[in-house]
Design an enzyme around this catalytic site. Structure first.
Site, PDB file in Angstrom:
ATOM      1  N   HIS A 153     -10.107   8.967 -33.471  1.00  0.00           N
ATOM      2  CA  HIS A 153     -10.333   9.649 -32.190  1.00  0.00           C
ATOM      3  C   HIS A 153      -9.255   9.165 -31.219  1.00  0.00           C
ATOM      4  CE1 HIS A 153     -12.408  10.383 -28.331  1.00  0.00           C
ATOM      5  NE2 HIS A 153     -13.209  11.212 -28.968  1.00  0.00           N
ATOM      6  N   ASP A 230     -14.354   1.145 -34.418  1.00  0.00           N
ATOM      7  CA  ASP A 230     -14.889   2.118 -33.466  1.00  0.00           C
ATOM      8  C   ASP A 230     -16.156   2.698 -34.095  1.00  0.00           C
ATOM      9  OD1 ASP A 230     -15.581   4.511 -32.276  1.00  0.00           O
ATOM     10  OD2 ASP A 230     -13.555   5.343 -32.249  1.00  0.00           O
ATOM     11  N   GLN A 233     -19.392   7.009 -33.900  1.00  0.00           N
ATOM     12  CA  GLN A 233     -20.120   7.986 -34.726  1.00  0.00           C
ATOM     13  C   GLN A 233     -20.972   7.319 -35.791  1.00  0.00           C
ATOM     14  OE1 GLN A 233     -20.285  11.203 -34.135  1.00  0.00           O
ATOM     15  NE2 GLN A 233     -18.786  11.193 -32.489  1.00  0.00           N
ATOM     16  N   LYS A 256     -24.374   8.451 -27.574  1.00  0.00           N
ATOM     17  CA  LYS A 256     -24.386   9.050 -28.926  1.00  0.00           C
ATOM     18  C   LYS A 256     -25.570   8.524 -29.737  1.00  0.00           C
ATOM     19  CE  LYS A 256     -19.468   9.780 -28.940  1.00  0.00           C
ATOM     20  NZ  LYS A 256     -19.092  11.165 -28.637  1.00  0.00           N
ATOM     21  N   CYS A 394     -10.870  15.769 -29.999  1.00  0.00           N
ATOM     22  CA  CYS A 394     -10.151  14.563 -29.555  1.00  0.00           C
ATOM     23  C   CYS A 394      -9.601  13.794 -30.750  1.00  0.00           C
ATOM     24  CB  CYS A 394     -11.052  13.652 -28.709  1.00  0.00           C
ATOM     25  SG  CYS A 394     -11.538  14.389 -27.163  1.00  0.00           S
TER      26      CYS A 394
HETATM   27  N1  PLP Z   1     -14.529   7.316 -31.026  1.00  0.00           N
HETATM   28  C1  PLP Z   1     -15.131   8.321 -31.663  1.00  0.00           C
HETATM   29  C2  PLP Z   1     -15.079   8.362 -33.159  1.00  0.00           C
HETATM   30  C3  PLP Z   1     -15.808   9.316 -30.951  1.00  0.00           C
HETATM   31  O1  PLP Z   1     -16.402  10.311 -31.593  1.00  0.00           O
HETATM   32  C4  PLP Z   1     -15.835   9.226 -29.540  1.00  0.00           C
HETATM   33  C5  PLP Z   1     -16.497  10.284 -28.749  1.00  0.00           C
HETATM   34  O2  PLP Z   1     -16.646  11.397 -29.184  1.00  0.00           O
HETATM   35  C6  PLP Z   1     -15.202   8.152 -28.931  1.00  0.00           C
HETATM   36  C7  PLP Z   1     -14.560   7.223 -29.695  1.00  0.00           C
HETATM   37  C8  PLP Z   1     -15.219   7.992 -27.442  1.00  0.00           C
HETATM   38  O3  PLP Z   1     -16.501   7.723 -27.009  1.00  0.00           O
HETATM   39  P1  PLP Z   1     -16.836   7.712 -25.433  1.00  0.00           P
HETATM   40  O4  PLP Z   1     -16.321   9.018 -24.899  1.00  0.00           O
HETATM   41  O5  PLP Z   1     -18.317   7.620 -25.398  1.00  0.00           O
HETATM   42  O6  PLP Z   1     -16.155   6.542 -24.855  1.00  0.00           O
END
Ligand code: PLP
Length: 437
Positions: A153, A230, A233, A256, A394
């Site tokens: 992401h 990270d 998900q 999430k 993203c």
């Molecule tokens: N990493 C992954 C794999 C994501 O799916 C997301 C959000 O969709 C993020 C990071 C960023 O999360 P946040 O917008 O809650 O900071």
């Protein structure tokens, strides 16, 4: 609703926001998972969109909230609203207890050894920026390497790019195969003497791939390289145990995991967090301030400048209590059933191609429909009450890997049903009809 074993009651989850109870022992996989009773806990699911019953299949972007989470926040604002830590009055003491209790809930959720290793942040984005800024930047030298994967992401790319730009470090990228699985041999090859940190998503938001993070961490550690995972998900679908993973940093976002927006957590090993400079300066994060110099509060406060999101933390604790009471293994089993049903139903649709067919996959399907732009697919589904996401998610580099500007993504959560999977398939047949005219 009456107390039962499949759906945590609002009151039990809400009360554990201020005084977290021990985690519920996990029940046998999917035994007696009553999805209708679970759905009854989520007010937002009981509405129609464009005259159709809502089928909310955009859980990868954010999840709906159970009554327990909503009630916990309302309770906080109605009874306990105060700033934390410095107050001497009853409300501040209660707010502080609730906030500290929320940290204990997150600690348990992640399997972290100590609350000092749990830093409240806005979400994964802020967590990774914190690590890139406070861990990586001071250590990176020209030519050093930050090892990421093609599946990341943007939140796990751009903060490293900013750090690299300032230090002369470079990004290296582990490629994936046509199924969307990382090439482990390539990972091992890229893990070199200049690698200073590895950043990897536990689960890909664009494709659903579950990455072999444990093996990746082991290989990195064999070379003395720390790993940030990270978990945005993964946290809603997989039981996380940062000690079993032995990761150095782990980040997740509350929204999430059926919790509020604007709150999440960064786990970091104490030795690493201790050695890192603060990310932001201000109140809460200091021990002593003079105009000449300041000294820092102990962990985790050193990284929590300013008034924290107390209500968000309380809501997050309620969300954690909710999913723990339901049981992550049972949630995962239910979602796996949905994934298999969706994969089979979509495979039957002419002209539809699923993008991301990893053998180990979380409960989402990303796809393209021949001759129809993903945004049009999303819009026509929306008119039928089916909420999905269309775009690059993203994760532009992974879209580029598959030669696509965008996909449509249906992502399932603990309250989705087989009927909603069927509605998705029927909705897609309608999209085909519209474009065949
Ligand atoms: N990493 C992954 C794999 C994501 O799916 C997301 C959000 O969709 C993020 C990071 C960023 O999360 P946040 O917008 O809650 O900071």
């Amino acid at each position: 609703m009456s107390p039962d074993t499949t759906s945590p009651t609002a009151s039990s989850a809400a009360s554990s926001a201020s005084a977290p109870s021990a985690p519920a022992p996990s029940a046998p996989v999917a035994a007696g998972y009553d999805v209708e009773r679970v759905r009854a806990d989520f007010p937002a699911l009981h509405q129609s969109a464009h005259g159709h019953p809502l089928a909310y299949l955009d859980n990868g972007a954010t999840t709906q909230k159970p009554r327990a989470v909503i009630d916990a926040e309302v309770h906080f604002y109605e009874h306990d609203c105060a700033n934390v830590h410095r107050g001497v009055h009853a409300l501040s003491e209660r707010a502080t207890r609730a906030f500290d209790g929320a940290r204990a809930a997150v600690q348990r959720f992640l399997g972290a050894p100590s609350p000092r290793e749990v830093v409240f942040v806005r979400g994964v984005t802020e967590a990774i920026n914190l690590v890139a800024h406070s861990y990586a930047r001071p250590r990176l030298r020209e030519g050093d390497e930050i090892l990421l994967t093609q599946l990341e992401h943007h939140a796990n790319i751009v903060p490293w790019q900013l750090a690299a730009r300032e230090t002369g470090a470079v990004l290296k990228v582990v490629p994936c195969n046509d199924r969307g699985e990382l090439l482990f041999e390539e990972y091992l090859r890229l893990l070199g003497p200049r690698t200073r940190i590895v950043g990897v998503g536990h689960v890909s938001n664009a494709l659903g791939t579950v990455n072999p993070v444990r093996a990746m961490i082991e290989a990195a550690h064999a070379q003395g390289v720390p790993v940030l995972v990270d978990g945005a998900q993964a946290a809603p679908h997989v039981r996380i145990d940062v000690q079993a993973l032995d990761c150095d940093f782990y980040a997740f976002s509350g929204h999430k995991v059926y919790g509020p927006t604007g709150i999440g957590a960064l786990y970091g090993k104490e030795t690493l967090l201790d050695a890192m400079p603060p990310y932001q300066g201000g109140g809460e994060m200091i021990r002593r301030v003079t105009f000449q110099e300041s000294t820092w509060a102990a962990l985790p406060m050193k990284f929590e400048a300013g008034t924290p999101n107390v209500a968000g933390a309380v809501g997050l604790a309620a969300a954690i209590a909710y999913v723990e009471a339901l049981g992550l293994e049972r949630i995962a089993a239910h979602e796996h059933t949905l994934l298999e049903a969706a994969t089979a139903a979509l495979a039957d649709l002419p002209g539809l191609r699923i993008v991301g067919t990893a053998r180990d996959k979380a409960s989402l399907v990303s796809f393209v429909l021949e001759g129809v732009h993903p945004h049009d697919v999303g819009t026509i589904l929306d008119r039928q009450g089916i909420a999905v996401r269309a775009g690059h998610h993203c994760a532009m580099p992974v879209m580029e890997r598959f030669g696509l500007p965008a996909t449509t993504r249906a992502s399932f959560g603990l309250y989705n049903t087989l009927a909603e999977v069927e509605a998705l398939a029927a909705g897609l047949r309608k999209v085909r009809e519209v474009f065949a005219r």
